[in-house]
Design an enzyme around this catalytic site. Structure first.
Site, mmCIF file in Angstrom:
data_model
loop_
_atom_site.group_PDB
_atom_site.id
_atom_site.type_symbol
_atom_site.label_atom_id
_atom_site.label_comp_id
_atom_site.label_asym_id
_atom_site.label_seq_id
_atom_site.Cartn_x
_atom_site.Cartn_y
_atom_site.Cartn_z
ATOM 1 N N ARG A 141 0.805 -1.232 0.000
ATOM 2 C CA ARG A 141 0.000 0.000 0.000
ATOM 3 C C ARG A 141 0.831 1.271 0.000
ATOM 4 N NH1 ARG A 141 -4.140 -3.615 3.199
ATOM 5 N NH2 ARG A 141 -4.922 -4.489 1.279
ATOM 6 N N GLY A 201 -1.367 -11.400 8.377
ATOM 7 C CA GLY A 201 -1.384 -12.859 8.506
ATOM 8 C C GLY A 201 -2.559 -13.326 9.349
ATOM 9 N N GLY A 202 -3.567 -12.451 9.472
ATOM 10 C CA GLY A 202 -4.744 -12.751 10.285
ATOM 11 C C GLY A 202 -5.492 -13.994 9.829
ATOM 12 N N ASP A 314 -15.358 -11.615 10.384
ATOM 13 C CA ASP A 314 -14.241 -10.988 9.660
ATOM 14 C C ASP A 314 -14.459 -9.473 9.546
ATOM 15 O OD1 ASP A 314 -11.850 -10.764 8.348
ATOM 16 O OD2 ASP A 314 -12.476 -11.757 6.505
ATOM 17 N N ARG A 341 -15.540 -2.406 8.690
ATOM 18 C CA ARG A 341 -16.213 -3.303 7.750
ATOM 19 C C ARG A 341 -17.686 -3.439 8.090
ATOM 20 N NH1 ARG A 341 -12.771 -8.528 5.810
ATOM 21 N NH2 ARG A 341 -10.822 -7.464 5.379
#
Ligand SMILES: [Cu+2]
Length: 693
Positions: A141, A201-202, A314, A341
């Site tokens: 990013r 790495g969730g 999530d 989210r």
């Protein structure tokens, strides 16, 4: 003294020029530190413009009256870097003194003349092309800069410093090893001699953290774990006597913000792992799905606000936290906001993490096997996307946000990718509005359980969108003191997981579009004033700069794997004197979930995954066979994939299991019927096998 400091800081964050800064006595790079604390003008020296992450530029040569005249000043192709089916291009370029620095999804860095787009140097990362720890498309990013260096985090979990003049490597520090599931996708933050980097790495059972490194040497100064251990603040939100906090996820997907006056660094923390299975982790599970503040020098905990307790949807906090100053009830307030989210913007007081506009804990549906939290925070105000799913005939249950589920699929909006995913929102102090990208999508959530294995996918369920369900997006302006919608525009494609917005003193909001255009809207009304076809999915956040008295807008255009927009390797610079015309539109991303209405292969006994330089796809996508036929699924791509049956949200009736690059698995289809399947780590990949008698 206190009053003086406060006045300076509020003027600073409100966007007025000031001439006093919180410069340490021995600042390693006084010039960059000053720019990091100043309203953004000629230079854009950090991912979010400055340390507020507001993405607000004071430049106003380009405004609502003349933006229609914008044309390409230049367009540069980044030599094929990141131009391939597994990559996304999500970087915000930086510009300092007429030089642009940009990084691709392959972690390759390019320095260019910001006036012409000509290359000055390039540095190819040489990272392993078979990394198995990248969850959602290879991306980076952005970079940071300071002390004559350019800093980046790599997908192989190294933080690297390059000489800003030559691109030569100065130091390289491994934060972890990628084989254990770790990676870095966020742009680091540089300030006052320290490089801050979050880890990802969730979806791979990692232990998330923010790492502070000495900018000069790359030495690790401290780590702050987003998953607290026994005895740490928040440690009692994990089950006692277990080590789940060692692999419970909680990635940092984006660049922190920093308030030099308060001495605090702020960042958003992603979901818990396994994503959709809470059965082994009773408790609130701090600091998953939270905004966290630490002492910027020492890494000591200051405060946190958890947006979603015991997350099983999530519902990451993935978009960058944004600092802003405002006045509420006549009182000057120091705000921080984060677009979740969940589809809400969480507006907090950045001195203490308490709600600034109002957030209520409300009772929510319960599923004892998931250990669902009794209540969840509901911000007072408006959501930017629908928060209830439309019922579908094939699904027994459809619910609203925080609806619980176990092994029977339940439809929920917002989906597991948002709402607002990693995309940055911007804040314009002139309008007092946040400009929020949103994704409208339905998830069919189901839990199936997963055993933890170091470095392997650890999701515990699925959130794939039902076959045939509609997907779209919203652009919403949200009031900083009300959390209410000032204007909202429905757009055809999902913008909550790509792009992001940038705003200017010229009264404009700039953002890309998965269909390939960069667009400018009136910041006050949302009216679309200008669009220009870049030729590739325009899925990175635009930025604004000035060289030799001329204002430019720049955007990287190279698509986004999660959205399915067209891959590429372009960077565009736009100006009022530009002469370069738009390109042809690329193929648009899908607006309906599923393998869609593409051609059907007859009797194909092999399905290749990740072939033809399209990493996240099946070939053929649709296959018609006779009952009794065996189909071999072969991973021809670089990333581990699966072909997993997807039957109205239920998965796993048949499953290849994870296939590494080159591996195959054969499935025999005995019974006639219509068999849809997905890739469990990449639930936007769909295939279909039609079995005839
Ligand atoms: Cu896959």
């Amino acid at each position: 003294m206190l009053g003086h400091g406060r006045r300076i800081a509020s003027a600073l964050f409100a966007g007025f020029l000031v001439c006093a800064y919180h410069l340490p006595a021995s600042a390693a790079d006084p010039d960059i530190d000053r720019l990091l604390q100043s309203p953004v003008g000629k230079d854009w020296v950090t991912n979010g413009g400055n340390m507020t992450n507001q993405r607000y530029s004071t430049l106003k040569q380009i405004d609502t009256t003349n933006v229609k005249q914008l044309k390409g000043a230049w367009m540069t192709r980044l030599k094929g870097s990141g131009y391939g089916g597994k990559y996304s291009l999500e970087a915000t370029p930086l510009v300092k003194d007429g030089i642009m620095y940009v990084v691709t999804g392959n972690d390759d860095v390019f320095a260019m003349n910001a006036k012409t787009g000509e290359f000055l140097w390039e540095r190819w990362s040489g990272i392993d092309q078979k990394l198995t720890s990248v969850c959602c498309g290879w991306d980076n990013r952005g970079v940071a800069m300071g002390e004559g260096m350019v800093f980046l985090g790599q997908l192989d979990a190294n933080v690297v410093a390059l000489d800003a003049k030559t691109g030569k490597e100065v130091w390289k520090t491994p934060i972890e090893v990628w084989q254990d599931g770790y990676g870095i996708t966020s742009a680091p933050l540089y300030y006052d001699g320290i490089v801050y980097s979050g880890i990802t790495g969730g979806e791979y059972g990692i232990r998330g953290r923010l790492t502070a490194l000495d900018a000069k040497t790359g030495k690790i100064l401290w780590r702050w774990y987003t998953l607290p251990g026994p005895g740490d603040v928040g440690g009692d939100s994990w089950p006692a006597g277990t080590e789940h906090y060692m692999h419970g996820g909680a990635s940092i997907w984006n660049t922190p913000a920093l308030d030099p006056e308060l001495g605090l660094i702020y960042f958003s923390v992603g979901n818990c792992g396994p994503d959709y299975d809470g059965s082994m982790r009773p408790g609130d599970n701090l600091f998953c799905a939270s905004v966290v503040a630490l002492n910027a020098k020492t890494g000591q905990y200051a405060w946190h606000f958890q947006e979603v307790h015991h997350d099983i949807w999530d519902y990451d906090a993935a978009s960058p936290a944004v600092l802003f100053d405002t006045v509420i009830n006549g009182q000057p307030r120091k705000g921080i906001a984060q677009a979740g989210r969940t589809g809400w913007v969480y507006i907090l007081d950045r001195t203490n993490g308490k709600p600034l506009v109002g957030i209520e804990e409300r009772a929510v549906p319960q599923e004892p096997r998931q250990y669902t939290a009794k209540t969840q925070p509901y911000p007072i105000g408006d959501a930017t996307v629908p928060q209830c799913a439309q019922p579908l005939e094939e699904f027994a249950k459809a619910g609203c946000i925080f609806e619980a589920f176990w092994d029977e699929p339940v439809l929920v909006q917002p989906s597991g990718i948002g709402g607002t995913n990693w995309s940055p929102m911007s804040y314009n102090p002139d309008t007092g509005l946040f400009y929020v990208p949103g994704t409208v999508r339905t998830s069919a959530f189901a839990r199936y359980g997963d055993a933890y294995k170091k470095g392997k996918q650890y999701n515990g369920g699925t959130q794939a969108a039902p076959i045939g369900s509609a997907m779209s997006g919203t652009w919403t302006a949200i009031g900083g003191t009300t959390n209410k919608i000032a204007w909202q525009k429905n757009v055809p494609f999902r913008v909550g997981g790509g792009g992001g917005s940038t705003t200017t003193a010229g009264g404009l909001v700039f953002h890309g579009d998965p269909g390939g255009t960069i667009q400018a809207r009136d910041a006050k009304s949302g009216e679309l004033l200008w669009e220009f076809q870049t030729g590739f999915g325009a899925e990175a956040t635009p930025m604004v700069y000035e060289v030799d008295g001329e204002q430019y807008i720049a955007i990287a255009a190279g698509g986004n794997q999660g959205v399915g927009s067209a891959n590429g390797d372009a960077v565009w610079g736009f100006s009022l004197k530009g002469q370069v015309n738009p390109l042809w539109p690329p193929p648009p991303p899908p607006t309906i979930a599923g393998p869609a209405s593409g051609p059907i292969a007859d009797n194909a006994d092999t399905v290749k995954i990740g072939d033809q330089n399209i990493e996240f796809g099946y070939f053929p996508k649709r296959d018609r066979i006779k009952a009794g036929t065996s189909v071999t699924f072969t991973n021809a791509g670089d990333t581990p994939h699966t072909a997993t049956s997807f039957d109205n949200g239920k998965i796993g009736a048949w499953d290849t299991g994870p296939l590494n690059s080159g591996q195959s698995k054969t499935i025999t289809f005995d019974k006639p019927g219509n068999y849809y399947y997905i890739c469990t780590p990449h639930p936007w990949m769909y295939g279909q096998v039609i079995v005839e008698p």
